[in-house]
Design an enzyme around this catalytic site. Sequence first.
Site, PDB file in Angstrom:
ATOM      1  N   ASN A   1      -0.677 -43.131  -8.002  1.00 37.36           N
ATOM      2  CA  ASN A   1      -1.262 -44.105  -8.924  1.00 37.36           C
ATOM      3  C   ASN A   1      -0.220 -44.408 -10.001  1.00 37.36           C
ATOM      4  O   ASN A   1      -0.009 -43.611 -10.911  1.00 37.36           O
ATOM      5  CB  ASN A   1      -2.541 -43.543  -9.547  1.00 37.36           C
ATOM      6  CG  ASN A   1      -3.201 -44.510 -10.504  1.00 37.36           C
ATOM      7  OD1 ASN A   1      -2.825 -45.677 -10.570  1.00 37.36           O
ATOM      8  ND2 ASN A   1      -4.180 -44.025 -11.244  1.00 37.36           N
ATOM      9  N   TRP A   2       0.440 -45.570  -9.859  1.00 37.43           N
ATOM     10  CA  TRP A   2       1.524 -45.910 -10.773  1.00 37.43           C
ATOM     11  C   TRP A   2       1.028 -46.328 -12.156  1.00 37.43           C
ATOM     12  O   TRP A   2       1.803 -46.399 -13.103  1.00 37.43           O
ATOM     13  CB  TRP A   2       2.358 -47.059 -10.196  1.00 37.43           C
ATOM     14  CG  TRP A   2       3.191 -46.663  -9.010  1.00 37.43           C
ATOM     15  CD1 TRP A   2       3.197 -45.470  -8.362  1.00 37.43           C
ATOM     16  CD2 TRP A   2       4.136 -47.498  -8.338  1.00 37.43           C
ATOM     17  NE1 TRP A   2       4.081 -45.486  -7.317  1.00 37.43           N
ATOM     18  CE2 TRP A   2       4.683 -46.726  -7.277  1.00 37.43           C
ATOM     19  CE3 TRP A   2       4.572 -48.803  -8.507  1.00 37.43           C
ATOM     20  CZ2 TRP A   2       5.647 -47.232  -6.399  1.00 37.43           C
ATOM     21  CZ3 TRP A   2       5.534 -49.311  -7.640  1.00 37.43           C
ATOM     22  CH2 TRP A   2       6.075 -48.538  -6.598  1.00 37.43           C
TER      23      TRP A   2
ATOM     24  N   GLY B   1      -8.454   4.849   9.868  1.00 34.19           N
ATOM     25  CA  GLY B   1      -9.209   6.054   9.556  1.00 34.19           C
ATOM     26  C   GLY B   1      -8.850   7.254  10.416  1.00 34.19           C
ATOM     27  O   GLY B   1      -7.693   7.472  10.775  1.00 34.19           O
TER      28      GLY B   1
ATOM     29  N   ASP C   1       0.853  -1.191   0.000  1.00 33.50           N
ATOM     30  CA  ASP C   1       0.000   0.000   0.000  1.00 33.50           C
ATOM     31  C   ASP C   1       0.888   1.241   0.000  1.00 33.50           C
ATOM     32  O   ASP C   1       1.329   1.705   1.040  1.00 33.50           O
ATOM     33  CB  ASP C   1      -0.913   0.001   1.229  1.00 33.50           C
ATOM     34  CG  ASP C   1      -1.924   1.144   1.197  1.00 33.50           C
ATOM     35  OD1 ASP C   1      -1.876   1.936   0.239  1.00 33.50           O
ATOM     36  OD2 ASP C   1      -2.745   1.245   2.129  1.00 33.50           O
TER      37      ASP C   1
ATOM     38  N   ARG D   1       3.400   5.009   4.988  1.00 35.13           N
ATOM     39  CA  ARG D   1       3.011   3.730   4.389  1.00 35.13           C
ATOM     40  C   ARG D   1       4.177   3.051   3.669  1.00 35.13           C
ATOM     41  O   ARG D   1       4.259   1.822   3.634  1.00 35.13           O
ATOM     42  CB  ARG D   1       1.844   3.939   3.429  1.00 35.13           C
ATOM     43  CG  ARG D   1       0.539   4.239   4.151  1.00 35.13           C
ATOM     44  CD  ARG D   1      -0.610   4.426   3.194  1.00 35.13           C
ATOM     45  NE  ARG D   1      -1.863   4.603   3.921  1.00 35.13           N
ATOM     46  CZ  ARG D   1      -3.031   4.871   3.364  1.00 35.13           C
ATOM     47  NH1 ARG D   1      -3.108   4.986   2.046  1.00 35.13           N
ATOM     48  NH2 ARG D   1      -4.124   5.007   4.088  1.00 35.13           N
TER      49      ARG D   1
ATOM     50  N   SER E   1      -9.501   7.910  13.511  1.00 35.63           N
ATOM     51  CA  SER E   1      -8.983   7.587  14.853  1.00 35.63           C
ATOM     52  C   SER E   1      -7.462   7.458  14.809  1.00 35.63           C
ATOM     53  O   SER E   1      -6.763   7.944  15.698  1.00 35.63           O
ATOM     54  CB  SER E   1      -9.587   6.284  15.372  1.00 35.63           C
ATOM     55  OG  SER E   1     -10.977   6.303  15.303  1.00 35.63           O
TER      56      SER E   1
ATOM     57  N   GLU F   1      -9.831  18.005  14.432  1.00 34.91           N
ATOM     58  CA  GLU F   1      -8.934  18.797  13.581  1.00 34.91           C
ATOM     59  C   GLU F   1      -8.858  20.250  14.041  1.00 34.91           C
ATOM     60  O   GLU F   1      -7.901  20.956  13.730  1.00 34.91           O
ATOM     61  CB  GLU F   1      -9.410  18.745  12.122  1.00 34.91           C
ATOM     62  CG  GLU F   1      -9.361  17.359  11.490  1.00 34.91           C
ATOM     63  CD  GLU F   1     -10.647  16.556  11.706  1.00 34.91           C
ATOM     64  OE1 GLU F   1     -10.811  15.520  11.052  1.00 34.91           O
ATOM     65  OE2 GLU F   1     -11.488  16.975  12.545  1.00 34.91           O
TER      66      GLU F   1
ATOM     67  N   ILE G   1      -5.126 -35.002 -17.018  1.00 36.86           N
ATOM     68  CA  ILE G   1      -4.437 -36.241 -16.648  1.00 36.86           C
ATOM     69  C   ILE G   1      -3.408 -36.609 -17.713  1.00 36.86           C
ATOM     70  O   ILE G   1      -3.755 -36.895 -18.861  1.00 36.86           O
ATOM     71  CB  ILE G   1      -5.436 -37.399 -16.459  1.00 36.86           C
ATOM     72  CG1 ILE G   1      -6.403 -37.077 -15.319  1.00 36.86           C
ATOM     73  CG2 ILE G   1      -4.692 -38.699 -16.161  1.00 36.86           C
ATOM     74  CD1 ILE G   1      -7.510 -38.090 -15.151  1.00 36.86           C
TER      75      ILE G   1
ATOM     76  N   GLY H   1     -11.640   1.318   6.049  1.00 35.93           N
ATOM     77  CA  GLY H   1     -12.777   0.565   5.528  1.00 35.93           C
ATOM     78  C   GLY H   1     -12.651  -0.917   5.797  1.00 35.93           C
ATOM     79  O   GLY H   1     -13.626  -1.587   6.164  1.00 35.93           O
TER      80      GLY H   1
ATOM     81  N   LYS I   1     -21.806   9.468  11.194  1.00 37.86           N
ATOM     82  CA  LYS I   1     -23.110   8.870  10.896  1.00 37.86           C
ATOM     83  C   LYS I   1     -23.309   7.507  11.538  1.00 37.86           C
ATOM     84  O   LYS I   1     -22.419   6.662  11.505  1.00 37.86           O
ATOM     85  CB  LYS I   1     -23.270   8.733   9.377  1.00 37.86           C
ATOM     86  CG  LYS I   1     -23.293  10.055   8.625  1.00 37.86           C
ATOM     87  CD  LYS I   1     -23.440   9.809   7.125  1.00 37.86           C
ATOM     88  CE  LYS I   1     -23.488  11.118   6.347  1.00 37.86           C
ATOM     89  NZ  LYS I   1     -23.643  10.885   4.901  1.00 37.86           N
TER      90      LYS I   1
END
Length: 655
Positions: free
Chosen positions: A410-411, A354, A21, A36, A356, A324, A573, A377, A197
């Site tokens: 499986n031979w 976010g 990111d 980041r 916080s 802010e 196969i 998110g 919200k």
Amino acid sequence: MEKMTVKDIDFENKKVIMRVDFNVPIKEGKITDETRIKAALPTIKYVLEQNAKVILLSHLGRPKGEKKIEFSLAPVAKRLNELLDNEVLFVDETRGEKVETAVNKLKSGQVLVLENTRFEKGEKKNDAELATYWASLADIHVNDAFGTAHRAHASNVGIAQNIPSVAGFLMEKEIKFLGGVTTNPEKPYAVILGGAKVSDKIGVITNLLEKADKIFIGGAMMFTFLKAQGKEIGSSLYEEDKLDLAKDLLKKAEDNNVELILPIDAVVAQKLEAGLENRVVKMDDGIEKGWMGLDIGPETLKLFEEKLSGVKTVVWNGPMGVFEIEDFEKGTRGVAELIVELTDAGSVSVIGGGDSAAAAEKFGLAKKFSHVSTGGGASLELLEGKELPGVASIATKKKLTEKKFILAGNWKMNKNNSEAAAFVNKLIGKIGNEEKIDVILGVPFTSLEKIADITSGTNIKVSSQNMYFEESGAYTGEISPDMLKDINVTHVILGHSERRDIFGETNEIINKKIKKSLEKELTPIFCVGEHLEEREKGLIFNTIEKQIKEGLNEIEKDEINKIIIAYEPVWAIGTGKVATPAQAQEVHKYIRDLLSEMYGEEVAQKVTLLYGGSVKPSNYFGLFIQKDIDGGLVGGASLKEDFIDLANIMNELIK
């Protein structure tokens, strides 16, 4: 389930395509916050130290599928070159000849940054062609971008459908902390929610009402709840269409014995501006018209402090006010400081990204939390209890359960007696005492008794490649279950496509053989699979359903767990072609779901499902890590020491 990380992989001389990111702010060509980029360095450095070749993918901004110079990753590549004591190359394309030339010239220990993934319209659409192209550039995919984990994009989920994907250190930490607090938090468990919200947090609150002991509400969303309680909120922001929902959530909290704590006072002002008159108002007295709440008040902070006492796990998502602006930052700062005190006392504290996280950074407290998420998110959706596609696509370690993990060979019509004996003696020395997996050898009839004798006393079991459904009689060239039991054979391969196609075996015949093998206490390895034309006509599941239902006709619930089912696409196969991990998992999941319908989910989860079809060490890792693939039925590779490598791969992936 425990996800695989870079620590689980041998990267020596491997090409690694890594989703990071690098969505950093750039102004006039200069990076203004490189947090980041620095956060990705530990994973990049670790993989480089393993002598790998690293190809980096990232998005930047919102170019909307168009190549725009202002969203180029060139400045990021330049800065990364300075941060890494290494040569970092950059290609200003996302695919094509320039990219392929640069990848082919890449040396172990070097890094190549490709251009912004979102210059491609197919990135956000998880375009299969784009994802397949990026996957073709590398051997292993590393996902270290949690911020995009809630989105199924070509650079994270799409690539993982083609090559194995493991978590980088950042992703691993996110899964550890956020996954831990959503599935098994230490109690008492508190969540502090803020932001504007209620509608943004409906899913979170609803999910947490089943898990949390206490939910604290702040930010502008608190006024929707307070209004629902009949409080006067003046001109404060609220959602009128969510008032009934707020009442329902308050009632559900009460019914679930979850303490939902609302602010008892607020800092109010007439405008959202710095330097204007503001004051503290008790919510019981109400807020006058013309005034709006912009922060929680000091009495609320005291209440929060009291209610947070003794909490062992706390998650914080969303500020308490307009932090802010200095006039309205005290509530958010105060909550951050309260959580830090809990952390110092030994509690686990997580910030869900976010605003916080931005607030914690502003106050210089971010490093004092147990974990600060890099994805706003993504962390919200995880708190809602959703499965994140970018996490789900990362390989999961296999866990020992009642279900068996099996490596079967499986031979076919290969190896005479002396060749068989010499080869099996080699196998015994390497994988004869496996404990995590069952090793089964399907050898020709002529070698069955000898190999059964050689492997007695080891953990290797012997299988016949076929069996007739009668116990004795005039069946020239056939062999009975009692004959197999007499020489200590334990398994029998039934319904292989070569028996179906060359010798005309029908589902009805195979069903009779399965029933007889169960009656005689032989374990059937029941093979199913579609031809190429059936796949191309979209008839895969029709074919598989018919084979399963008719092959298991009258097989009871208490018998199905005695059967091993092997999915072998006929077109793969012996052809060198192999189903992609996503294709193989899709069919295995379908078989598991079909068995759930027939026998119930609990029973179906215990059935061992194998994949077969040009399996070899180079592709087996990506196949075995798939959720519903429990091992392999291997053809050509079982005749060589590659079979030992396959067993080693399985052992590495089982915890």
